[in-house]
Design a protein around this motif. Sequence first.
Motif, PDB file in Angstrom:
ATOM      1  N   ILE A 196     101.440 106.397  61.445  1.00 26.27           N
ATOM      2  CA  ILE A 196     100.414 107.378  61.771  1.00 26.27           C
ATOM      3  C   ILE A 196      99.091 106.630  61.873  1.00 26.27           C
ATOM      4  O   ILE A 196      98.775 105.783  61.033  1.00 26.27           O
ATOM      5  CB  ILE A 196     100.332 108.502  60.710  1.00 26.27           C
ATOM      6  CG1 ILE A 196      99.201 109.481  61.035  1.00 26.27           C
ATOM      7  CG2 ILE A 196     100.176 107.940  59.299  1.00 26.27           C
ATOM      8  CD1 ILE A 196      99.177 110.709  60.125  1.00 26.27           C
ATOM      9  N   ALA A 197      98.328 106.903  62.892  1.00 23.18           N
ATOM     10  CA  ALA A 197      97.061 106.216  63.089  1.00 23.18           C
ATOM     11  C   ALA A 197      96.119 106.498  61.915  1.00 23.18           C
ATOM     12  O   ALA A 197      96.056 107.630  61.425  1.00 23.18           O
ATOM     13  CB  ALA A 197      96.410 106.675  64.386  1.00 23.18           C
ATOM     14  N   PRO A 198      95.406 105.505  61.435  1.00 19.85           N
ATOM     15  CA  PRO A 198      94.466 105.720  60.331  1.00 19.85           C
ATOM     16  C   PRO A 198      93.500 106.866  60.583  1.00 19.85           C
ATOM     17  O   PRO A 198      93.132 107.596  59.655  1.00 19.85           O
ATOM     18  CB  PRO A 198      93.747 104.380  60.219  1.00 19.85           C
ATOM     19  CG  PRO A 198      94.739 103.377  60.713  1.00 19.85           C
ATOM     20  CD  PRO A 198      95.468 104.072  61.834  1.00 19.85           C
ATOM     21  N   THR A 199      93.091 107.059  61.832  1.00 17.04           N
ATOM     22  CA  THR A 199      92.165 108.148  62.147  1.00 17.04           C
ATOM     23  C   THR A 199      92.809 109.524  62.006  1.00 17.04           C
ATOM     24  O   THR A 199      92.103 110.533  61.899  1.00 17.04           O
ATOM     25  CB  THR A 199      91.623 107.992  63.572  1.00 17.04           C
ATOM     26  OG1 THR A 199      92.721 107.893  64.489  1.00 17.04           O
ATOM     27  CG2 THR A 199      90.761 106.753  63.694  1.00 17.04           C
ATOM     28  N   SER A 200      94.147 109.574  61.998  1.00 17.93           N
ATOM     29  CA  SER A 200      94.853 110.851  61.831  1.00 17.93           C
ATOM     30  C   SER A 200      95.143 111.176  60.381  1.00 17.93           C
ATOM     31  O   SER A 200      95.533 112.303  60.062  1.00 17.93           O
ATOM     32  CB  SER A 200      96.177 110.820  62.613  1.00 17.93           C
ATOM     33  OG  SER A 200      95.963 110.647  63.997  1.00 17.93           O
ATOM     34  N   VAL A 201      94.979 110.194  59.499  1.00 18.50           N
ATOM     35  CA  VAL A 201      95.311 110.397  58.086  1.00 18.50           C
ATOM     36  C   VAL A 201      94.463 111.486  57.424  1.00 18.50           C
ATOM     37  O   VAL A 201      95.005 112.354  56.729  1.00 18.50           O
ATOM     38  CB  VAL A 201      95.204 109.062  57.313  1.00 18.50           C
ATOM     39  CG1 VAL A 201      95.268 109.289  55.808  1.00 18.50           C
ATOM     40  CG2 VAL A 201      96.314 108.115  57.756  1.00 18.50           C
ATOM     41  N   PRO A 202      93.127 111.498  57.592  1.00 20.76           N
ATOM     42  CA  PRO A 202      92.332 112.523  56.898  1.00 20.76           C
ATOM     43  C   PRO A 202      92.762 113.955  57.213  1.00 20.76           C
ATOM     44  O   PRO A 202      92.831 114.792  56.311  1.00 20.76           O
ATOM     45  CB  PRO A 202      90.905 112.244  57.369  1.00 20.76           C
ATOM     46  CG  PRO A 202      90.899 110.789  57.710  1.00 20.76           C
ATOM     47  CD  PRO A 202      92.248 110.539  58.295  1.00 20.76           C
ATOM     48  N   GLY A 203      93.053 114.237  58.469  1.00 16.43           N
ATOM     49  CA  GLY A 203      93.486 115.587  58.834  1.00 16.43           C
ATOM     50  C   GLY A 203      94.778 115.982  58.144  1.00 16.43           C
ATOM     51  O   GLY A 203      94.929 117.113  57.666  1.00 16.43           O
ATOM     52  N   PHE A 204      95.717 115.040  58.069  1.00 15.95           N
ATOM     53  CA  PHE A 204      96.986 115.314  57.393  1.00 15.95           C
ATOM     54  C   PHE A 204      96.767 115.535  55.898  1.00 15.95           C
ATOM     55  O   PHE A 204      97.347 116.451  55.308  1.00 15.95           O
ATOM     56  CB  PHE A 204      97.958 114.159  57.622  1.00 15.95           C
ATOM     57  CG  PHE A 204      98.904 114.371  58.768  1.00 15.95           C
ATOM     58  CD1 PHE A 204     100.270 114.278  58.591  1.00 15.95           C
ATOM     59  CD2 PHE A 204      98.438 114.676  60.040  1.00 15.95           C
ATOM     60  CE1 PHE A 204     101.162 114.468  59.631  1.00 15.95           C
ATOM     61  CE2 PHE A 204      99.298 114.877  61.095  1.00 15.95           C
ATOM     62  CZ  PHE A 204     100.665 114.777  60.900  1.00 15.95           C
ATOM     63  N   VAL A 205      95.934 114.712  55.284  1.00 16.55           N
ATOM     64  CA  VAL A 205      95.696 114.845  53.844  1.00 16.55           C
ATOM     65  C   VAL A 205      95.013 116.175  53.534  1.00 16.55           C
ATOM     66  O   VAL A 205      95.378 116.864  52.573  1.00 16.55           O
ATOM     67  CB  VAL A 205      94.867 113.666  53.318  1.00 16.55           C
ATOM     68  CG1 VAL A 205      94.444 113.905  51.869  1.00 16.55           C
ATOM     69  CG2 VAL A 205      95.671 112.372  53.425  1.00 16.55           C
TER      70      VAL A 205
END
Length: 247
Positions: A196-205
């Motif tokens: 998963i792209a690092p930029t997508s991590v915050p939204g998932f968290v």
Amino acid sequence: MTIALRRRLLTEFVGTALLVTAVVGSGIMAATLSPGDVGLQLLENSTATAFALGALILIFGPVSGAHLNPVVSAADWFLGRRAGTGLTARDLGGYVVAQVLGAIAGSVLANLMFDLAAVDFSGKDRAAGHLWLGEVVATTGLILLIFALARSGRAAVAPAAVGAYIGAAYWFTSSTSFANPAVTIGRAFTDTFAGIAPTSVPGFVVAQLVGLAIGVGLLAALYPDAGAAADQVVVPTDEDAAIGRRS
């Protein structure tokens, strides 16, 4: 929990590392063995993950409860604090750090096993509203399952039940059910099938934390005394089991 915190933290670190190794490694193997067939790749990845998760809970549960997931640990602390059960705030902080570091280590280990760069940040964008909704659903269901089993005295079946739930949620959620902030962070360190792209991590968290809040709220409505069973999550430790046998 009276088992030494350092032992429990080591357990959470190693357990989460092996979980992410299973997720990432099986994704790499699936992409290698079934090129061009994403459906088959997902089936292979989800099957390996489900079985690995069940086995890891069996291995590590007697020491730390085998949370292997910050939202599970957070729910355990929140629900148990009024009843004087479950994790303390200090335990919670240690569990979360151990889980996140373990997840990163697991991703690095999987990369190295398949002769890839130890760290190769993913370019797989997973930032979309429908994916975040999938994470809310997956995380809510996971919290409900784990604490309902503990509350009803069925924690012994948690390894099979949790593995089965995650394996199924790979398929019925749009996000393929990460449902775990530590695993989400760890999967950013591999540019492979499970990445998963690092930029997508915050939204998932954030979505996972929303799922945590909804799950805790539903537990409060369905099982008002769920916190009394926090020491049994995900499975009882050896210490808790011994107390249960004596009582």
